[in-house]
Write a protein that holds these residues in place. Structure first.
Motif, mmCIF file in Angstrom:
data_model
loop_
_atom_site.group_PDB
_atom_site.id
_atom_site.type_symbol
_atom_site.label_atom_id
_atom_site.label_comp_id
_atom_site.label_asym_id
_atom_site.label_seq_id
_atom_site.Cartn_x
_atom_site.Cartn_y
_atom_site.Cartn_z
ATOM 1 N N VAL A 214 25.222 19.671 1.697
ATOM 2 C CA VAL A 214 25.595 18.256 1.771
ATOM 3 C C VAL A 214 25.527 17.611 0.389
ATOM 4 C CG1 VAL A 214 25.041 16.032 2.809
ATOM 5 C CG2 VAL A 214 24.895 18.095 4.192
ATOM 6 N N LEU A 218 28.653 15.888 -1.708
ATOM 7 C CA LEU A 218 28.634 14.500 -2.172
ATOM 8 C C LEU A 218 28.901 14.442 -3.675
ATOM 9 C CD1 LEU A 218 25.614 13.077 -0.144
ATOM 10 C CD2 LEU A 218 28.039 12.695 0.264
ATOM 11 N N LEU A 221 32.349 14.278 -4.763
ATOM 12 C CA LEU A 221 33.089 13.020 -4.562
ATOM 13 C C LEU A 221 32.862 12.023 -5.686
ATOM 14 C CD1 LEU A 221 32.511 12.424 -0.753
ATOM 15 C CD2 LEU A 221 34.517 13.357 -1.877
ATOM 16 N N GLU A 222 32.017 12.384 -6.668
ATOM 17 C CA GLU A 222 31.714 11.410 -7.724
ATOM 18 C C GLU A 222 32.940 11.057 -8.560
ATOM 19 O OE1 GLU A 222 28.282 12.750 -9.847
ATOM 20 O OE2 GLU A 222 26.925 12.092 -8.251
ATOM 21 N N LYS A 224 35.986 9.914 -8.335
ATOM 22 C CA LYS A 224 36.746 9.401 -7.199
ATOM 23 C C LYS A 224 38.265 9.392 -7.425
ATOM 24 C CE LYS A 224 36.199 4.367 -7.787
ATOM 25 N NZ LYS A 224 36.143 4.154 -9.174
ATOM 26 N N VAL A 227 39.636 12.817 -6.526
ATOM 27 C CA VAL A 227 39.681 13.033 -5.080
ATOM 28 C C VAL A 227 40.859 12.295 -4.479
ATOM 29 C CG1 VAL A 227 38.420 12.791 -2.920
ATOM 30 C CG2 VAL A 227 37.181 13.295 -5.012
ATOM 31 N N LYS A 228 41.002 11.024 -4.933
ATOM 32 C CA LYS A 228 42.064 10.183 -4.387
ATOM 33 C C LYS A 228 43.449 10.780 -4.653
ATOM 34 C CE LYS A 228 40.592 6.416 -2.317
ATOM 35 N NZ LYS A 228 41.031 6.192 -0.942
ATOM 36 N N GLY A 230 44.130 13.770 -4.729
ATOM 37 C CA GLY A 230 44.293 15.032 -4.015
ATOM 38 C C GLY A 230 44.033 16.245 -4.873
ATOM 39 N N LYS A 391 40.118 18.258 -2.376
ATOM 40 C CA LYS A 391 38.731 17.909 -2.068
ATOM 41 C C LYS A 391 38.606 16.978 -0.869
ATOM 42 C CE LYS A 391 37.145 18.367 -6.804
ATOM 43 N NZ LYS A 391 36.720 17.619 -7.986
ATOM 44 N N TYR A 392 39.561 16.073 -0.698
ATOM 45 C CA TYR A 392 39.413 15.112 0.399
ATOM 46 C C TYR A 392 39.519 15.791 1.757
ATOM 47 C CZ TYR A 392 44.515 14.925 1.068
ATOM 48 O OH TYR A 392 45.819 15.246 1.333
ATOM 49 N N ILE A 393 40.106 16.989 1.780
ATOM 50 C CA ILE A 393 40.138 17.751 3.034
ATOM 51 C C ILE A 393 38.893 18.635 3.138
ATOM 52 C CG2 ILE A 393 41.338 19.611 4.261
ATOM 53 C CD1 ILE A 393 43.929 18.491 3.320
ATOM 54 N N VAL A 395 35.840 18.414 1.753
ATOM 55 C CA VAL A 395 34.509 17.818 1.924
ATOM 56 C C VAL A 395 34.210 17.439 3.387
ATOM 57 C CG1 VAL A 395 33.038 15.884 1.252
ATOM 58 C CG2 VAL A 395 34.318 17.125 -0.479
ATOM 59 N N PRO A 396 35.073 16.649 4.053
ATOM 60 C CA PRO A 396 34.750 16.328 5.457
ATOM 61 C C PRO A 396 34.716 17.570 6.358
ATOM 62 C CG PRO A 396 36.520 14.930 4.650
ATOM 63 C CD PRO A 396 36.286 15.966 3.607
ATOM 64 N N MET A 399 31.489 19.388 5.787
ATOM 65 C CA MET A 399 30.398 18.571 6.340
ATOM 66 C C MET A 399 30.309 18.759 7.849
ATOM 67 S SD MET A 399 30.421 14.959 4.413
ATOM 68 C CE MET A 399 28.913 14.323 3.758
ATOM 69 N N TYR A 427 20.724 15.151 -2.627
ATOM 70 C CA TYR A 427 21.645 14.497 -3.547
ATOM 71 C C TYR A 427 20.881 13.776 -4.653
ATOM 72 C CZ TYR A 427 25.206 11.442 -5.430
ATOM 73 O OH TYR A 427 26.035 10.795 -6.285
#
Lengths: 500, 156
Positions: A214, A218, A221-222, A224, A227-228, A230, A391-393, A395-396, A399, A427
């Motif tokens: 976890v 996280l 995702l720093e 950002k 990630v946004k 893609g 990453k946006y796919i 990470v969730p 998790m 974290y």
């Protein structure tokens, strides 16, 4: 001995058996790669399927799961930096930095070959040394055990990252987490602060998933904006060169053999098995290296040590099982139970009464190692695609897999609260540069250390026994050497860094 | 500054646990008892934490901290979103069940931290992954491992 191997070959060479074994190895690799899904769990799952098989086929299938599982943890450990099983914790130290440098194919290739050679070396040891090592393991009482754990704990001093104090604090936090819940000896409840579900304790796999997985997700995702947009874990073209990586692994024969010996020995001693051996092998590789400061930056040496160390635990773990009927780890305990279900009693008489079974284990182990190599290499191109998932796919998805894995361990809903808290704690520790591996080492070793310390003191209140029993004294001395060496090496590294 | 805070937290933790150990019972047969080992650990932890605090204070390693919540929130926006969703996911699973909560968590988190403008293909991918994880794992583990995930109030 030769007759036994010939018998084993005769048993193994049937399409039915080989096919089942291949499926077993594949299942093991997949299970090993999913965080939270352990090898023990995979073997327990396979067990019901083997009821209808003959003992040899059933045993060979489970060997496949075992060998496959030990190498499966490598995939997630190197490609996304999350250990798929506890036995791959040290693999993340160097394999993931190598991936971040844009060489995922190289990291995976080195890991696969190190696993393969580690397995082979431990198998040779299994065949030649089984009785002798088993005898040594028999001499281990609570004193030796406690001293061994103290030695293993001293490793914390050298995997602390940039600050020894902070690393030791992480380690003590791990030890403390392990004391929550029912006390292992007398059953009193400790440090639950009135929270009912804590009475069952904090499962170490939940800590592993929370603290490592976890927190890693996280951290991902720093950045950002990446990630946004893609962005993927690894950008650029991926190269995969099986033969170049084999050469690289074979160019370090000393590291390979030392790590495999450590793995086999730890496997033979009943206890935590592969979850310790990978870290121990990594630590020894770093201590024996001419360039210890490069460890953790993504070098081949670290991956070789960790993967040879954990895969060789399999062969070592089978030694006491075959020779004495004592399981060396949870995994071999399940294998033992499976043999008994088929009406075979492992122990000193096994080699005489059922040479075909022992032969099947020896040869089966060998064949499973080859299957592992084949599946890993053909699958590698597919596995490497993981690093191409945005990453946006990723990470969730991972998790959610962490939640599923934690829930599956005990079917306990409250474990998910622990997972969340551990994720946040992990974290913050990571954010402030506290090393994470010592936490895990503390949680694994804490209960074993406490149980053996108290058992020793209950048997005899004479604490000098820790120093007068030769094997115990040997482990303690190794511990002292280990701390001083780590301290000396750390200072040397700092000096080198200051000069350069 | 963060390290100083961490040192203080570790110190407080060790003091609280140290006091707690005195409430644990003693035993005649077990010289160490349930309290001995944890006490040993927290004493070591306390000493280490104190050493860390002293080291940081000596180094005068504390810049004035500015708590600009807006900036923190902006920099760590995706982490806050994911953690908040993760917490909701775990808390709600008991009520709405594993299937619905997993679907919502995976779908919404991908949706919220993904690119602003999404194509039809992206929607298809994130929906399929969410469906696969929620329904796929539910039926796989239920039929194969007889794991019982929280079914939720809608399926009782």
């Amino acid at each position: 001995m030769i007759e036994m191997l010939v018998l084993g070959f005769e048993e193994i060479l049937s399409f039915h058996l080989l096919f089942n074994m291949f499926l077993g190895t594949l299942a093991g690799i997949i299970a090993g790669a999913i965080p939270g899904f352990t090898i023990t769990m995979a073997i327990i799952l396979t067990l019901p399927f083997t009821f209808g098989m003959s003992p040899n086929v059933g045993l060979a299938t489970m060997l496949g799961v075992f060998v496959g599982g030990l190498s499966g943890g490598l995939i997630t450990a190197s490609l996304i930096g999350i250990p798929g099983t506890p036995s791959a914790v040290a693999t993340t130290f160097d394999a993931f930095p190598m991936v971040q440098k844009g060489q995922p194919g190289r990291a995976l290739g080195i890991g696969i070959w190190a696993s393969f050679f580690g397995s082979l070396i431990s198998m040779i040891l299994l065949i030649t040394l089984a009785p002798q090592v088993a005898n040594l393991a028999m001499k281990i009482g609570p004193w030796e055990y406690f001293s061994l754990i103290v030695f293993a704990l001293t490793i914390i001093a050298s995997i602390t990252g940039d600050s020894v104090i902070k690393g030791l604090l992480s380690g003590s936090l791990g030890l403390l987490i392990a004391t929550v819940g029912l006390d292992p000896m007398s059953g009193f409840t400790r440090f639950t602060f009135g929270i009912l579900f804590l009475e069952a304790g904090v499962p170490f796999l939940t800590v592993l998933i929370g603290v490592f997985a976890v927190s890693r997700l996280l951290t991902e995702l720093e950045a950002k904006d990446e990630v946004k947009s893609g962005e993927e874990l690894v950008t650029g073209k991926i190269k995969f060169e099986p033969f170049a990586t084999m050469k690289e692994v074979l160019s370090q024969p000393f590291n390979l053999i030392r790590s495999s010996l450590i793995g086999s020995l730890i496997g033979a001693i009943p206890g935590a098995g592969a979850s310790i051996s990978n870290i121990l092998a990594y630590d020894q590789a770093k201590k024996g290296s001419k360039h210890p400061e490069l460890f953790g930056t993504g070098i081949a040496d670290g991956i070789i040590a960790s993967e040879a160390g954990n895969n060789s635990t399999a062969g070592g773990g089978l030694i006491p099982m075959i020779a004495l009927g004592i399981p060396g780890s949870a995994v071999s305990a399940v294998m033992l139970a499976a043999l008994q279900l088929h009406g075979i009693n492992p122990g000193p008489m096994l080699i005489r009464n059922n040479p075909d079974i022992v032969g099947t284990i020896f040869v089966g182990f060998f064949v499973a190692t080859f299957f592992m190599l084949i599946i890993q290499f053909f699958g590698a191109r597919l596995f490497l695609k993981i690093t191409k998932i945005p990453k946006y796919i990723l990470v969730p998805t991972v998790m959610a897999l962490c939640v599923i894995g934690s829930y599956l361990l005990n079917n306990r809903y409250s474990d998910l609260y622990i997972l969340f808290v551990m994720g946040v704690v992990g974290y913050f520790l990571k954010k402030y540069n506290f090393a994470l591996a010592p936490v895990i080492l503390g949680v694994i070793l804490g209960p074993i250390a406490e149980t053996n310390l108290r058992r020793a003191m209950m048997t005899s209140s004479d604490w000098t026994l820790f120093f007068t029993r030769p094997i115990s004294l040997g482990f303690l001395l190794l511990g002292v050497i280990s701390i001083f060496y780590a301290y000396w090496q750390n200072n040397k590294m700092k000096k080198n860094r200051a000069e350069s | 500054m963060g390290e100083l805070t961490a040192g203080i937290i570790f110190l407080l933790l060790s003091i609280v646990i140290f006091i707690q150990t005195f409430q644990l019972p003693e035993s005649q047969y077990d010289p160490l008892g349930p309290a001995g080992f944890p006490r040993l650990i927290v004493v070591i932890m306390g000493i280490l934490a104190a050493a860390l605090i002293i080291k940081k204070l000596r180094a005068k390693d504390f810049k004035k901290i500015e708590f600009n919540f807006k900036k923190i929130f902006r920099d760590y926006k995706l982490i806050f979103i994911s953690l908040f969703n993760f917490l909701l996911y775990i808390l709600l699973m008991k009520f709405i069940g594993f299937r619905i909560s997993t679907f919502l968590f995976v779908f919404l988190t991908q949706f919220m931290i993904g690119p602003e403008e999404k194509s039809g293909k992206t929607y298809f991918i994130i929906t399929s992954i969410a469906l696969f994880l929620s329904l796929g794992s539910y039926y796989f583990f239920q039929s194969y491992l007889s794991v019982i995930f929280p079914p939720g109030i809608f399926f009782e």
